[in-house]
Design an enzyme around this catalytic site. Sequence first.
Site, PDB file in Angstrom:
ATOM      1  N   LYS A 184       0.835  -1.213   0.000  1.00  0.00           N
ATOM      2  CA  LYS A 184       0.000   0.000   0.000  1.00  0.00           C
ATOM      3  C   LYS A 184       0.869   1.263   0.000  1.00  0.00           C
ATOM      4  O   LYS A 184       2.080   1.183   0.170  1.00  0.00           O
ATOM      5  CB  LYS A 184      -0.933  -0.014   1.226  1.00  0.00           C
ATOM      6  CG  LYS A 184      -1.880  -1.212   1.260  1.00  0.00           C
ATOM      7  CD  LYS A 184      -3.031  -1.069   0.274  1.00  0.00           C
ATOM      8  CE  LYS A 184      -3.659  -2.365  -0.163  1.00  0.00           C
ATOM      9  NZ  LYS A 184      -4.540  -3.038   0.749  1.00  0.00           N
TER      10      LYS A 184
HETATM   11  C1  LIG Z   1      -5.598  -3.954   1.131  1.00  0.00           C
HETATM   12  C2  LIG Z   1      -7.047  -3.781   1.180  1.00  0.00           C
HETATM   13  C3  LIG Z   1      -7.815  -4.243   2.262  1.00  0.00           C
HETATM   14  C4  LIG Z   1      -7.252  -5.076   3.368  1.00  0.00           C
HETATM   15  O1  LIG Z   1      -6.223  -4.459   4.069  1.00  0.00           O
HETATM   16  P1  LIG Z   1      -5.374  -5.329   5.121  1.00  0.00           P
HETATM   17  O2  LIG Z   1      -4.578  -4.275   5.831  1.00  0.00           O
HETATM   18  O3  LIG Z   1      -4.504  -6.242   4.334  1.00  0.00           O
HETATM   19  O4  LIG Z   1      -6.306  -6.035   6.010  1.00  0.00           O
HETATM   20  C5  LIG Z   1      -9.169  -3.958   2.272  1.00  0.00           C
HETATM   21  N1  LIG Z   1      -9.745  -3.276   1.271  1.00  0.00           N
HETATM   22  C6  LIG Z   1      -9.052  -2.824   0.211  1.00  0.00           C
HETATM   23  C7  LIG Z   1      -9.750  -2.066  -0.858  1.00  0.00           C
HETATM   24  C8  LIG Z   1      -7.684  -3.076   0.124  1.00  0.00           C
HETATM   25  O5  LIG Z   1      -7.001  -2.649  -0.943  1.00  0.00           O
END
Ligand SMILES: *Cc1c(COP(=O)(O)O)cnc(C)c1O
Length: 380
Positions: A184
């Site tokens: 991210k």
């Molecule tokens: C990455 C992501 C998640 C989950 O995030 P985590 O921190 O891995 O639990 C949820 N929704 C979206 C749209 C994502 O891109």
Amino acid sequence: MDYTIPLFNLNFDEEEEKNVVNVLKSRWISSGPRCEELENIFAEMLDAKYAVAVSSCTAALHLAVLCAGIRQGDEVILPSLTFVATANAVRYAGGIPVFCEITSKSNLTVDVNEVEKLVTPKTRAIIVMHYAGFACDMDSINLIAQKYNLRVIEDACHGPLSQYGSSKLGTLGDVGCFSFFSNKNISTGEGGMLVTNNKSFYEKARLLRSHGMTTMSYERAKGHSTQYDVIDLGYNYRLDDIRAAIGIAQMKKLKPDIEKRNTLRQMYIKNLKTEEKLIIPFEDYNYISASYIFPVVLKNGDSQKRDFIRNYLAAKGIQTSVHYPPVHRFKIYQEYVTGPLEKTEYVSDCEFTLPMYGALTEKQILYICSVLHEALENII
Ligand SMILES: *Cc1c(COP(=O)(O)O)cnc(C)c1O
């Protein structure tokens, strides 16, 4: 497979290492002062009243759903074109996910006109997902929410520092959820943040983050409190100070990284906009976007053609991805489908995501675009 141009690259240097070593040397490695510091930086950056550091965005979404009061049998409207965690969070609380169509092949966020049609007496909340960091039509979402007395949760995983008008994504609804997963915009390995301007939601999220206990162990260790009670059914959704320290280093880089990503995005657009076989979603988006990913969609395509292009790029060392296989097609979600989701299905069959990270060079973008043009010439 080893790609010469990966989909994503970590934006790490000595700063992250130094911060981690300092935490290790401090001997306090679980949730403590670094988590609090990260929360303060995050809330300030978003102009939000409260931020709660958690172990993942999935945890943040679960807590958000609980704050919104979702219970057994309550319906929650959400897009199918998202990561499965968005829907899972609803089900953890016994809620029923109701899948909503996207706006168009170039606006991949939820269609507000369809949202309103899906409202029933059982609907309690809407979860929006700001795809790639581009905002949903939040004015319309909030109007629908007001009209039917619904809560609004923003899955803002793709959009730290993205804006809708002058407001930051994650602060436009009742609760915003962010991820610090390794790929991210802000990377800590695992981690997340819940953001809200609602004091009682803030207190509830903090309580449920740590077993429903009235004090945190750091406070007890500091002698501020020796006793605790457990007043709600909580979880262990805490972030630790090692990861929070990485997050603090990452936060300093966020703004310049986003600026760089937007320059790269414009380079992509310049080189791809004349390509007749491609749709560039959100091409004319006017606000600041975190540009988490760079999605493109084939015109008159299908999944075979899309996979041909992806393989073609992979053979030239370029990694791509698909955002997303739609949630409603997964085995455990098929029973929740209530109507056609044609645009969602088209996009998930014909979308592919090109590399996007601050360290990409103009030369690499030109290379990716020329290989892509070549691949597109070869499909038919
Ligand atoms: C990455 C992501 C998640 C989950 O995030 P985590 O921190 O891995 O639990 C949820 N929704 C979206 C749209 C994502 O891109």
